[in-house]
Design a protein around this motif. Structure first.
Motif, short mmCIF file in Angstrom:
data_model
loop_
_atom_site.label_atom_id
_atom_site.label_comp_id
_atom_site.label_asym_id
_atom_site.label_seq_id
_atom_site.Cartn_x
_atom_site.Cartn_y
_atom_site.Cartn_z
N CYS A 91 7.66 -16.97 8.51
CA CYS A 91 6.56 -17.90 8.27
C CYS A 91 7.04 -19.31 7.94
CB CYS A 91 5.62 -17.38 7.19
SG CYS A 91 6.38 -17.17 5.58
N PHE A 92 8.36 -19.51 7.72
CA PHE A 92 8.90 -20.85 7.49
C PHE A 92 9.19 -21.56 8.80
CE2 PHE A 92 10.91 -20.29 2.99
CZ PHE A 92 9.66 -19.98 2.47
N GLN A 93 9.16 -20.83 9.90
CA GLN A 93 9.46 -21.45 11.19
C GLN A 93 8.28 -22.29 11.65
OE1 GLN A 93 10.35 -18.30 13.91
NE2 GLN A 93 12.24 -17.73 12.88
N PRO A 94 8.59 -23.40 12.35
CA PRO A 94 7.49 -24.18 12.93
C PRO A 94 6.74 -23.32 13.95
CG PRO A 94 9.63 -25.25 13.29
CD PRO A 94 9.89 -23.94 12.65
N ASN A 95 5.47 -23.50 14.05
CA ASN A 95 4.65 -22.77 15.02
C ASN A 95 4.63 -21.27 14.77
OD1 ASN A 95 4.30 -25.29 16.30
ND2 ASN A 95 6.10 -24.93 17.57
N SER A 96 4.73 -20.86 13.53
CA SER A 96 4.69 -19.42 13.25
C SER A 96 3.33 -19.07 12.67
CB SER A 96 5.81 -19.02 12.30
OG SER A 96 5.63 -19.63 11.05
N GLY A 97 2.35 -19.04 13.51
CA GLY A 97 0.99 -18.74 13.09
C GLY A 97 0.66 -17.27 13.17
N ASP A 98 1.66 -16.38 13.23
CA ASP A 98 1.41 -14.96 13.39
C ASP A 98 1.18 -14.22 12.08
OD1 ASP A 98 1.78 -15.39 16.07
OD2 ASP A 98 3.81 -14.59 16.13
N CYS A 99 1.36 -14.87 10.95
CA CYS A 99 1.23 -14.18 9.67
C CYS A 99 -0.25 -13.96 9.36
CB CYS A 99 1.90 -14.99 8.56
SG CYS A 99 1.82 -14.14 6.97
N THR A 100 -0.59 -12.71 9.13
CA THR A 100 -2.00 -12.37 8.87
C THR A 100 -2.41 -12.62 7.41
OG1 THR A 100 -1.38 -10.07 8.43
CG2 THR A 100 -2.05 -10.64 10.69
N ILE A 101 -1.43 -12.88 6.53
CA ILE A 101 -1.78 -13.12 5.12
C ILE A 101 -1.46 -14.55 4.69
CG2 ILE A 101 -1.52 -10.70 4.45
CD1 ILE A 101 1.21 -11.50 3.21
N ASP A 102 -1.24 -15.43 5.64
CA ASP A 102 -0.81 -16.79 5.34
C ASP A 102 -1.75 -17.50 4.36
OD1 ASP A 102 0.98 -18.97 5.60
OD2 ASP A 102 -0.44 -19.95 6.95
N GLY A 103 -3.01 -17.35 4.52
CA GLY A 103 -3.97 -18.06 3.67
C GLY A 103 -4.00 -17.58 2.23
N CYS A 104 -3.55 -16.37 1.98
CA CYS A 104 -3.61 -15.83 0.61
C CYS A 104 -2.25 -15.37 0.08
CB CYS A 104 -4.62 -14.68 0.55
SG CYS A 104 -4.17 -13.28 1.61
N CYS A 105 -1.18 -15.69 0.79
CA CYS A 105 0.16 -15.24 0.39
C CYS A 105 0.64 -15.98 -0.84
CB CYS A 105 1.14 -15.45 1.55
SG CYS A 105 2.82 -14.96 1.14
N ARG A 106 1.09 -15.24 -1.84
CA ARG A 106 1.63 -15.84 -3.05
C ARG A 106 3.16 -15.73 -3.09
NH1 ARG A 106 -2.60 -13.29 -7.26
NH2 ARG A 106 -1.69 -11.44 -6.37
N LEU A 107 3.75 -15.21 -2.02
CA LEU A 107 5.20 -15.06 -1.96
C LEU A 107 5.88 -16.27 -1.34
CD1 LEU A 107 7.72 -13.26 -2.28
CD2 LEU A 107 7.18 -12.29 -0.03
N LYS A 108 5.21 -16.89 -0.38
CA LYS A 108 5.82 -17.99 0.38
C LYS A 108 6.33 -19.12 -0.53
CE LYS A 108 4.79 -20.76 4.46
NZ LYS A 108 3.80 -20.99 5.52
N THR A 109 5.53 -19.53 -1.49
CA THR A 109 5.93 -20.61 -2.39
C THR A 109 7.15 -20.22 -3.20
OG1 THR A 109 3.67 -21.41 -2.52
CG2 THR A 109 5.17 -22.12 -4.26
N ARG A 110 7.17 -18.98 -3.68
CA ARG A 110 8.31 -18.51 -4.46
C ARG A 110 9.58 -18.47 -3.63
NH1 ARG A 110 3.73 -16.51 -6.58
NH2 ARG A 110 3.59 -16.35 -8.84
N LEU A 111 9.47 -18.06 -2.39
CA LEU A 111 10.63 -18.04 -1.51
C LEU A 111 11.13 -19.45 -1.23
CD1 LEU A 111 9.65 -15.26 1.06
CD2 LEU A 111 11.37 -15.13 -0.76
N ARG A 112 10.23 -20.38 -1.04
CA ARG A 112 10.61 -21.78 -0.81
C ARG A 112 11.35 -22.34 -2.03
NH1 ARG A 112 10.74 -23.93 3.96
NH2 ARG A 112 8.55 -23.77 4.45
#
Length: 138
Positions: A91-112
């Motif tokens: 989900c960090f890749q450009p043009n990676s719109g395949d994540c079905t939980i992107d709008g509610c994911c609380r992991l992405k920020t922590r990984l960043r």
């Protein structure tokens, strides 16, 4: 976090260059030392050159040298350059719109944040801190 072999070998090459900053290393010598294909090594060297980390000269007496003193080259900056285009997660890749939980994911920020902390921690060390010992004279 796992680094690519591209980054691993790039760091090794810089460590070797830092061991003898006044010496130019040929790609053939480095390829032999690290048992790496010369073509792969050249690609790594080109990326390091574009980033202003190494200088290369062709011909007799030519080779690769550090573009800056080893004390001025921060490890995190090197990793950032060599890992360019390698996303930690899809989900960090450009043009990676395949994540079905992107709008509610609380992991992405922590990984960043973890990724940034990793680079910041590496930036506490320089290439001088990890330079390979100079080879013993034969």
């Amino acid at each position: 976090m796992r680094l690519t072999s591209f980054t691993d070998y790039g760091l090794r090459m810089l460590m070797r260059l830092a061991s003898a900053p006044d010496r130019a290393f040929s790609t053939a010598d480095l390829a032999e030392e690290f048992q790496l294909s010369r073509n792969h090594l050249i690609k790594i060297m080109q990326r390091l050159g574009r980033a202003g980390l190494v200088q290369t000269r062709r011909g007799g007496g030519g080779g690769a040298t550090l573009a800056h003193a080893p004390e001025e080259i921060r490890l995190g900056d090197v990793v950032r350059v060599l890992e360019e285009g390698q996303a930690l997660v899809e989900c960090f890749q450009p043009n990676s719109g395949d994540c079905t939980i992107d709008g509610c994911c609380r992991l992405k920020t922590r990984l960043r944040v973890a990724e940034m902390a990793f680079i910041e921690n590496l930036n506490r060390s320089t290439l001088a801190d990890v330079a390979l010992p100079a080879p013993e004279p034969v």
